[in-house]
Design a protein around this motif. Structure first.
Motif, short mmCIF file in Angstrom:
data_model
loop_
_atom_site.label_atom_id
_atom_site.label_comp_id
_atom_site.label_asym_id
_atom_site.label_seq_id
_atom_site.Cartn_x
_atom_site.Cartn_y
_atom_site.Cartn_z
N THR A 143 -12.47 -21.13 -8.02
CA THR A 143 -13.05 -20.02 -7.05
C THR A 143 -14.32 -19.47 -8.13
N ARG B 177 -5.01 -7.62 -1.09
CA ARG B 177 -5.86 -6.73 -0.51
C ARG B 177 -7.10 -7.19 -0.07
N ASP B 178 -7.50 -8.10 -0.59
CA ASP B 178 -8.64 -8.90 0.03
C ASP B 178 -8.72 -9.69 1.21
N ASP B 179 -7.32 -10.24 1.46
CA ASP B 179 -6.91 -11.15 2.53
C ASP B 179 -5.42 -11.21 2.75
N TYR B 180 -4.95 -10.36 3.61
CA TYR B 180 -3.38 -10.42 3.80
C TYR B 180 -3.06 -11.56 4.83
N TYR C 60 -13.79 -10.15 -9.94
CA TYR C 60 -13.55 -8.66 -9.39
C TYR C 60 -14.03 -7.69 -10.23
N CYS D 209 -11.20 -13.42 -13.49
CA CYS D 209 -11.00 -12.17 -12.90
C CYS D 209 -12.22 -11.26 -13.27
N ASN E 44 0.70 -1.31 -0.08
CA ASN E 44 0.08 -0.05 -0.03
C ASN E 44 0.92 1.18 0.00
N GLN F 41 -4.57 -8.22 -5.79
CA GLN F 41 -6.03 -8.20 -5.71
C GLN F 41 -6.24 -9.19 -4.60
N TRP F 42 -5.47 -10.47 -4.39
CA TRP F 42 -5.47 -11.41 -3.53
C TRP F 42 -5.11 -10.66 -2.01
#
Length: 593
Positions: A253, A353-356, A337, A333, A191, A350-351
């Motif tokens: 997914t 930011r969705d779930d670190y 997304y 995607c 970030n 993207q992954w």
């Protein structure tokens, strides 16, 4: 019985040696008994000569340009599979679907075009491999063969220019791959705030990763090109597993391939045919420099069969699978997304930011390090080392592969690769035209080696400025190949101009030629070169002849037997004759009067 020919002066030598042999021996005197430099500038030039040990150097020769000896030809099937797998296990191939789908083709038709393209590329590369496989010579000597001793600068300079641009381009992509690695370590890096003004076409995070990627590439300039085959094999398989993982996760997914897979083609039959041809050309253009300089690496082959099968399967299988995977991932995607991500770093970001989470970070690290490896060895083998080999042909006394590679590493910054992706630059549109410069060279080389020379060349003539040399032609330039080259190039350039400038009114015929230049330029340049050789044939006693001796000690016993060539005695070497220190010189096969 071999005779001993007394050597007391160049005049004596002229009675027993050919002009080419004499030229090389006399030039050797400076190597064996160099004149003492008289001025500071001469001393400086002597000091910066490339290290060459006991090997001779001249304005045409250094150890990196000589034919590869048998003991150094270690590349087999997997080495060539990896060498040609690297362009496919890369970010550019993974994201190539974005260019193909923009032609209004769907995924199925894009893959069909890619399969055809990869088969044609494989066959073209095989045809262009044999100067390296049979005579163990690289691209630089290839250019002397077709353009002449001085004319070779044409092909070399074009290849150097493309290598510098591609090196910067792939380095920037490598930096984006480093983003995945660093982001897996630090959420703050993921970030990171961009402190650059909007006028700067890159972010601070991307610049840091680009700098790191450039730095880790630098030490590889000191590695011999033939020794990177093993790490290339490893990184190819690492990247394969990474791509399989990305594909499996996104499709599972999403519960299917996504909306792009089901798009319908609305083009009419004529438009569809031309877009298929253009898709083939776009894909070919990206690898055309590697096809052109294939001899640089085919000379490392320990067998013809392993080279052929390795490069063909390394081109066709990964080239089809990776491209298909990239399109399916982008399609998934789009549904997951709302955005069709075309590069792995966008998907990984993207992954994260969705779930670190630790799971996401581990995936980001493995995917990132895999693509970093493939980008690194792709860039070094196809741009770094290749440019070094080419530059060595321009100034052999002062540039070897190592120095040439360092040069392109430094000069690649000048092309500002960050503008390729982050501005409205026409570079990406023009990428499909890179093959316009290399395809005439490929076509002429194939016609020359097979049709004109019947696959027979004398190696000793590559290293002489004698007007009696086979590759001297007219004042060091082969006007036939030069005319054929610029004719093919000239017909392809209008399409490049139109594609880079939308404001111009297109000429339909020139644009169609540009769409299919992979097919049309070989016909024009190759056909014209063959026709010119029929009308004004080269007349030389050495045409379609081979050396009587293995002057460079580069052939094994089987090769010598197949070519009817005599081995060169270790203590009798026409190229390493210590004329200044001998009262006699032994020439195998030469008889006294």
């Amino acid at each position: 019985m071999e005779k001993i020919i007394p050597v007391t002066s160049p005049k004596t030598l002229r009675t027993v040696l050919s002009p080419v042999e004499l030229d090389i021996i006399l030039s050797q005197q400076e190597i064996e008994a160099p004149k003492k430099p008289k001025t500071k500038f001469q001393r400086f030039l002597r000091a910066i000569e490339v290290p060459h040990g006991d090997e001779p150097i001249s304005v045409l020769r250094n150890p990196d340009l000589q034919p590869i000896p048998d003991k150094e030809r270690t590349w087999g099937f997997w080495s060539f599979f990896a060498y040609w797998g690297l362009p496919n296990f890369s970010v550019a191939t993974f994201s190539t679907g974005s260019a193909l789908l923009s032609l209004n083709l769907n995924i199925q038709q894009s893959i069909g075009a890619l399969v055809i393209a990869n088969i044609l590329i494989g066959l073209m590369t095989i045809a262009n491999s044999n100067p390296g496989i049979k005579y163990h010579i690289g691209y630089t000597l290839d250019q002397r063969m077709i353009f002449g001793i001085y004319g070779s600068f044409i092909g070399i300079i074009f290849r150097v220019g493309l290598a510098a641009v591609f090196y910067g381009y792939l380095s920037w992509l490598g930096g984006l791959c480093f983003n995945m690695v660093f982001s897996s370590f630090s959420l703050n890096f993921l970030n990171m705030k961009n402190t650059f003004p909007e006028s700067v076409p890159m972010t601070r995070r991307d610049l840091i990763s680009f700098l790191c990627f450039q730095l880790i590439q630098m030490p590889f300039a000191f590695v011999k090109p033939r020794r990177v085959n093993i790490p290339s094999i490893v990184t190819c398989f690492m990247t394969l597993f990474a791509i399989v993982g990305i594909l499996a996760y996104l499709v599972s997914t999403n519960g299917g391939p996504g909306p792009l897979y089901y798009n319908r083609v609305t083009l009419n039959a004529s438009e569809r045919s031309w877009m298929w041809i253009f898709a083939i050309t776009i894909w070919y253009s990206g690898v055309s420099p590697a096809v052109a300089n294939q001899s640089d690496y085919s000379r490392f082959a320990h067998s013809k069969t392993s080279c052929y099968w390795g490069l063909f399967l390394g081109t066709v299988l990964p080239g089809t699978f990776v491209s298909l995977s990239g399109m399916l991932c982008a399609s998934a995607c789009k549904e997951l997304y709302g955005v069709a991500y075309w590069t792995p770093d966008e998907m990984v970001a993207q992954w994260l930011r969705d779930d670190y989470s630790s799971k996401a970070r581990a995936a980001a690290f493995f995917i990132g390090i895999s693509f970093v490896g493939s980008q690194l060895f792709l860039n070094m083998t196809q741009n770094g080392y290749s440019c070094g080999m080419d530059l060595a042909g321009i100034l052999p006394k002062y540039i070897n592969i190592k120095r040439g590679t360092i040069f392109v590493q430094l000069i690649s910054w000048v092309v500002q690769p960050w503008t390729f992706f982050n501005t409205s630059s026409s570079f990406l549109d023009a990428m499909s035209a890179f093959g316009v410069f290399t395809t005439p060279i490929i076509a002429i080389n194939i016609v020359d080696f097979y049709a004109i020379r019947k696959s027979k060349i004398p190696l000793i003539d590559f290293f002489t400025l004698s007007k009696s040399g086979l590759f001297w032609y007219d004042y060091g330039i082969n006007w036939r190949s030069t005319l054929a080259f610029f004719t093919g190039l000239g017909l392809g350039l209008p399409g490049l101009v139109y594609s880079a400038n939308d404001s111009l009114k297109e000429n339909i015929g020139m644009m169609n030629f540009y769409y299919g230049y992979m097919f049309f330029i070989p016909i024009v340049s190759g056909g014209l070169y063959y026709a010119l050789n029929l009308v004004a044939p080269l007349r030389h006693e050495k045409l379609r002849q081979e050396d009587p001796l293995d002057y460079f000690n580069c052939f094994n016993e089987k090769e010598l037997e197949n070519m009817g060539m005599d081995p060169n005695s270790d203590d009798v070497d026409i190229l390493d004759a210590e004329i200044q220190d001998r009262s006699s010189f032994e020439v195998p096969g030469k008889k006294t009067a």
